[in-house]
Design an enzyme around this catalytic site. Sequence first.
Site, PDB file in Angstrom:
ATOM      1  N   HIS A  20       0.844  -1.209   0.000  1.00  0.00           N
ATOM      2  CA  HIS A  20       0.000   0.000   0.000  1.00  0.00           C
ATOM      3  C   HIS A  20       0.880   1.261   0.000  1.00  0.00           C
ATOM      4  O   HIS A  20       0.646   2.197  -0.762  1.00  0.00           O
ATOM      5  CB  HIS A  20      -0.871   0.052   1.261  1.00  0.00           C
ATOM      6  CG  HIS A  20      -1.924  -0.998   1.375  1.00  0.00           C
ATOM      7  ND1 HIS A  20      -2.046  -1.813   2.478  1.00  0.00           N
ATOM      8  CD2 HIS A  20      -2.932  -1.364   0.530  1.00  0.00           C
ATOM      9  CE1 HIS A  20      -3.079  -2.625   2.320  1.00  0.00           C
ATOM     10  NE2 HIS A  20      -3.631  -2.389   1.150  1.00  0.00           N
ATOM     11  N   LYS A  44     -15.303  -8.040   4.194  1.00  0.00           N
ATOM     12  CA  LYS A  44     -14.141  -8.474   4.976  1.00  0.00           C
ATOM     13  C   LYS A  44     -14.405  -8.324   6.475  1.00  0.00           C
ATOM     14  O   LYS A  44     -15.114  -7.405   6.895  1.00  0.00           O
ATOM     15  CB  LYS A  44     -12.917  -7.630   4.602  1.00  0.00           C
ATOM     16  CG  LYS A  44     -12.446  -7.859   3.163  1.00  0.00           C
ATOM     17  CD  LYS A  44     -11.219  -7.053   2.849  1.00  0.00           C
ATOM     18  CE  LYS A  44     -10.764  -7.295   1.407  1.00  0.00           C
ATOM     19  NZ  LYS A  44      -9.656  -6.415   1.015  1.00  0.00           N
ATOM     20  N   ARG A  93      -2.194  -5.919  -8.367  1.00  0.00           N
ATOM     21  CA  ARG A  93      -1.165  -6.949  -8.198  1.00  0.00           C
ATOM     22  C   ARG A  93      -1.327  -8.013  -9.281  1.00  0.00           C
ATOM     23  O   ARG A  93      -0.605  -8.047 -10.256  1.00  0.00           O
ATOM     24  CB  ARG A  93      -1.287  -7.605  -6.812  1.00  0.00           C
ATOM     25  CG  ARG A  93      -0.786  -6.764  -5.689  1.00  0.00           C
ATOM     26  CD  ARG A  93      -1.346  -7.220  -4.372  1.00  0.00           C
ATOM     27  NE  ARG A  93      -2.796  -7.070  -4.371  1.00  0.00           N
ATOM     28  CZ  ARG A  93      -3.572  -7.314  -3.347  1.00  0.00           C
ATOM     29  NH1 ARG A  93      -3.063  -7.785  -2.233  1.00  0.00           N
ATOM     30  NH2 ARG A  93      -4.873  -7.131  -3.412  1.00  0.00           N
ATOM     31  N   SER A 131      -3.060  -7.821   2.907  1.00  0.00           N
ATOM     32  CA  SER A 131      -3.359  -7.727   4.343  1.00  0.00           C
ATOM     33  C   SER A 131      -3.793  -9.096   4.865  1.00  0.00           C
ATOM     34  O   SER A 131      -3.455  -9.481   5.986  1.00  0.00           O
ATOM     35  CB  SER A 131      -4.475  -6.711   4.582  1.00  0.00           C
ATOM     36  OG  SER A 131      -4.090  -5.443   4.117  1.00  0.00           O
TER      37      SER A 131
HETATM   38  P1  ADP Z   1      -9.959  -3.177  -0.269  1.00  0.00           P
HETATM   39  O1  ADP Z   1     -10.634  -3.961   0.824  1.00  0.00           O
HETATM   40  O2  ADP Z   1     -10.683  -1.918  -0.643  1.00  0.00           O
HETATM   41  O3  ADP Z   1      -9.537  -4.002  -1.465  1.00  0.00           O
HETATM   42  P2  ADP Z   1      -7.186  -3.182   0.548  1.00  0.00           P
HETATM   43  O4  ADP Z   1      -6.635  -2.541   1.766  1.00  0.00           O
HETATM   44  O5  ADP Z   1      -7.159  -4.675   0.485  1.00  0.00           O
HETATM   45  O6  ADP Z   1      -8.655  -2.619   0.414  1.00  0.00           O
HETATM   46  O7  ADP Z   1      -6.474  -2.611  -0.750  1.00  0.00           O
HETATM   47  C1  ADP Z   1      -6.521  -1.251  -1.105  1.00  0.00           C
HETATM   48  C2  ADP Z   1      -5.834  -1.065  -2.454  1.00  0.00           C
HETATM   49  O8  ADP Z   1      -4.451  -1.385  -2.338  1.00  0.00           O
HETATM   50  C3  ADP Z   1      -6.376  -1.962  -3.553  1.00  0.00           C
HETATM   51  O9  ADP Z   1      -6.354  -1.263  -4.779  1.00  0.00           O
HETATM   52  C4  ADP Z   1      -5.403  -3.099  -3.606  1.00  0.00           C
HETATM   53  O10 ADP Z   1      -5.358  -3.714  -4.895  1.00  0.00           O
HETATM   54  C5  ADP Z   1      -4.110  -2.364  -3.315  1.00  0.00           C
HETATM   55  N1  ADP Z   1      -3.094  -3.243  -2.773  1.00  0.00           N
HETATM   56  C6  ADP Z   1      -3.215  -4.106  -1.756  1.00  0.00           C
HETATM   57  N2  ADP Z   1      -2.046  -4.769  -1.555  1.00  0.00           N
HETATM   58  C7  ADP Z   1      -1.173  -4.301  -2.491  1.00  0.00           C
HETATM   59  C8  ADP Z   1       0.188  -4.597  -2.843  1.00  0.00           C
HETATM   60  N3  ADP Z   1       0.886  -5.537  -2.199  1.00  0.00           N
HETATM   61  N4  ADP Z   1       0.764  -3.918  -3.866  1.00  0.00           N
HETATM   62  C9  ADP Z   1       0.042  -2.986  -4.513  1.00  0.00           C
HETATM   63  N5  ADP Z   1      -1.238  -2.666  -4.257  1.00  0.00           N
HETATM   64  C10 ADP Z   1      -1.850  -3.312  -3.261  1.00  0.00           C
END
Ligand code: ADP
Length: 169
Positions: A20, A44, A93, A131
């Site tokens: 992130h 989630k 990703r 996460s």
């Molecule tokens: P959500 O529940 O809205 O998907 P996340 O916290 O899981 O929220 O992810 C928020 C954003 O960050 C999403 O666009 C996700 O694809 C991106 N993201 C999550 N992990 C990574 C990573 N390792 N590298 C790049 N982007 C990521």
Amino acid sequence: MRREKIAVCPGSFDPITNGHLDIVRRGLCVFDRVIIAVGHNPLKVDLFTTQEKIDMIRRSVESHPRIEVDSFEGLLVDYIKKVDACAILRGLRVISDFELEMQLALMNRRLCEEIDTFFLMTDYNHLFVSSTIVKATAAAGGSVEGLVPQSALDMLREKFPQTNKKQPR
Ligand code: ADP
């Protein structure tokens, strides 16, 4: 005077990972400011409360002058209008991310035509980092050092005192 370009990077951030943070930092090459906005994803089950996430993220970005941390409820497009942002910043990703991200981007555009979604491809170091896998690994006693910022590591250790017993190779 030129209008400040503000992007909102929304997500669950349960917890925030280095993946992130990489997207947010790289977003700053294009946008003047990035707001990391903690939202609740009804699909989630969260480990951390919104306030815990905000504290954790604030500590991880310290007092970076161009990064803000906030939370929102309700429609993302309404929050974006409220803070006068012009864009949504998201990370991609793997191919499986694409389908949901496309649905979200198109739904948000349908709700508000002026707001566009910008995607940054993850760095290969963070390709496998989510996460969910961080939480599962920490809960089972594995090390997640290097995958999340120190603030997330500290807070994961509070929830899972057994974490970090098994060191990575
Ligand atoms: P959500 O529940 O809205 O998907 P996340 O916290 O899981 O929220 O992810 C928020 C954003 O960050 C999403 O666009 C996700 O694809 C991106 N993201 C999550 N992990 C990574 C990573 N390792 N590298 C790049 N982007 C990521």
